[in-house]
Design an enzyme around this catalytic site. Structure first.
Site, PDB file in Angstrom:
ATOM      1  N   ARG A  62       0.830  -1.185   0.000  1.00 27.47           N
ATOM      2  CA  ARG A  62       0.000   0.000   0.000  1.00 27.47           C
ATOM      3  C   ARG A  62       0.872   1.244   0.000  1.00 27.47           C
ATOM      4  NH1 ARG A  62      -4.738  -2.711   3.747  1.00 27.47           N
ATOM      5  NH2 ARG A  62      -6.033  -0.919   3.234  1.00 27.47           N
ATOM      6  N   TYR A  63       0.524   2.265   0.786  1.00 28.78           N
ATOM      7  CA  TYR A  63       1.348   3.475   0.804  1.00 28.78           C
ATOM      8  C   TYR A  63       2.526   3.310   1.759  1.00 28.78           C
ATOM      9  CZ  TYR A  63      -2.190   6.190  -1.693  1.00 28.78           C
ATOM     10  OH  TYR A  63      -3.070   6.662  -2.631  1.00 28.78           O
ATOM     11  N   THR A  64       3.659   3.865   1.365  1.00 26.38           N
ATOM     12  CA  THR A  64       4.780   3.959   2.286  1.00 26.38           C
ATOM     13  C   THR A  64       5.507   5.266   2.040  1.00 26.38           C
ATOM     14  OG1 THR A  64       6.643   2.753   3.263  1.00 26.38           O
ATOM     15  CG2 THR A  64       6.524   2.819   0.855  1.00 26.38           C
ATOM     16  N   ALA A  71      10.201  -1.826   6.219  1.00 28.35           N
ATOM     17  CA  ALA A  71       9.105  -2.181   5.310  1.00 28.35           C
ATOM     18  C   ALA A  71       9.624  -3.116   4.230  1.00 28.35           C
ATOM     19  CB  ALA A  71       8.502  -0.921   4.679  1.00 28.35           C
ATOM     20  N   ILE A  72       8.732  -3.969   3.740  1.00 26.49           N
ATOM     21  CA  ILE A  72       9.045  -4.907   2.666  1.00 26.49           C
ATOM     22  C   ILE A  72       8.023  -4.709   1.545  1.00 26.49           C
ATOM     23  CG2 ILE A  72       9.219  -7.329   1.995  1.00 26.49           C
ATOM     24  CD1 ILE A  72      11.355  -6.679   3.981  1.00 26.49           C
ATOM     25  N   CYS A 127       1.523   1.394   5.091  1.00 22.25           N
ATOM     26  CA  CYS A 127       1.193   0.009   4.728  1.00 22.25           C
ATOM     27  C   CYS A 127      -0.218  -0.387   5.142  1.00 22.25           C
ATOM     28  CB  CYS A 127       2.223  -0.959   5.309  1.00 22.25           C
ATOM     29  SG  CYS A 127       3.901  -0.649   4.719  1.00 22.25           S
TER      30      CYS A 127
END
EC number: 2.3.1.181
Length: 237
Positions: A82-84, A151-152, A182
């Site tokens: 999603r957004y990061t 984050a991944i 996320c």
């Protein structure tokens, strides 16, 4: 092209460590070109460590309602998730590898990538872990609550990987407030600096590279059955 590409003749993966920020759109273009070249057998695999100027990136599952305050450029990333947020003080690892020459296991790749970050954080005295049903790398924040420190997000095209991971060394954590990171609202975001660990990008890169052998060895094995199967947010093309 049929069958696996013989990459031995091209040599081991290239390591590239940037000292200046790389604009996100430029990195996307370069990753796409390198991904195609690896798939065609005309370029070596690549581990690319860098930072970006402040930017919000939207994965393929991004919900516009989770873009709360677009104070920075918003770019469609093409990766899963999603957004990061990416910005100064956050170290990015773009991992472009040919899974045709290894175990063709997407979940195994994500699991190995997570393990690489978790083990490297441990070298700096930060215990971190995977969390069932939650993408990313998690640790205990200074208030005792769980918080995301890494984050991944990956994409896989013709069995060649793109994107990778990010780790918060010392970013401006207030910049994460412009999004729901996320898609997870109930947990915060933390950094090594917030946890009292001063880690320069060069030190992080050296520690990560020191554990690269373990990461590559893990890619030869199928994903453990207990691995979180929600973590593999990939696009296969």
């Amino acid at each position: 092209m049929n069958g696996p590409v013989e990459h031995d003749r091209l040599g081991p993966p290239e390591w590239r460590c940037e000292t200046l920020p790389v604009p996100y759109r430029d990195a996307l273009d370069e990753m796409a070109a390198r991904n195609a070249a690896i798939a065609e057998g005309t370029a070596r695999e690549l581990i690319w460590l860098l930072e970006h100027p402040p930017v919000y990136t939207a994965g393929t599952s991004a919900d516009p309602a989770e873009l709360l305050d677009p104070r920075f450029d918003v770019v469609e990333a093409g990766r899963g998730g999603r957004y990061t947020y990416h910005g100064p003080g956050q170290r990015i690892g773009y991992v472009l590898l040919d899974l045709r020459t290894r175990a063709r296991d997407v979940r195994g790749f994500v699991h190995a990538l997570e393990g690489w970050v978790i083990d490297t954080l441990g070298d700096f005295g930060v215990e971190s872990w995977r969390a069932e049903g939650r993408i990313g790398i998690w640790t205990r924040d200074i208030d005792g609550r769980e918080a995301k420190i890494g984050a991944i997000g990956v994409r896989i095209r013709r069995w060649v990987t793109m994107h990778g991971f990010s780790v918060n060394l010392d970013p401006d954590l207030s910049h994460f407030a412009g999004i729901v990171p996320c898609g997870i609202e109930e947990y915060g975001v933390t950094s090594l600096a917030r946890l009292g660990k001063t880690v320069a990008p060069e030190a992080w890169d050296r520690a990560l590279r020191a554990r690269a052998g373990e990461f590559f060895a893990a890619l030869e094995r199928p994903c453990p059955p207990a691995a979180d199967r929600t973590a593999a947010k990939e696009t296969l093309r």
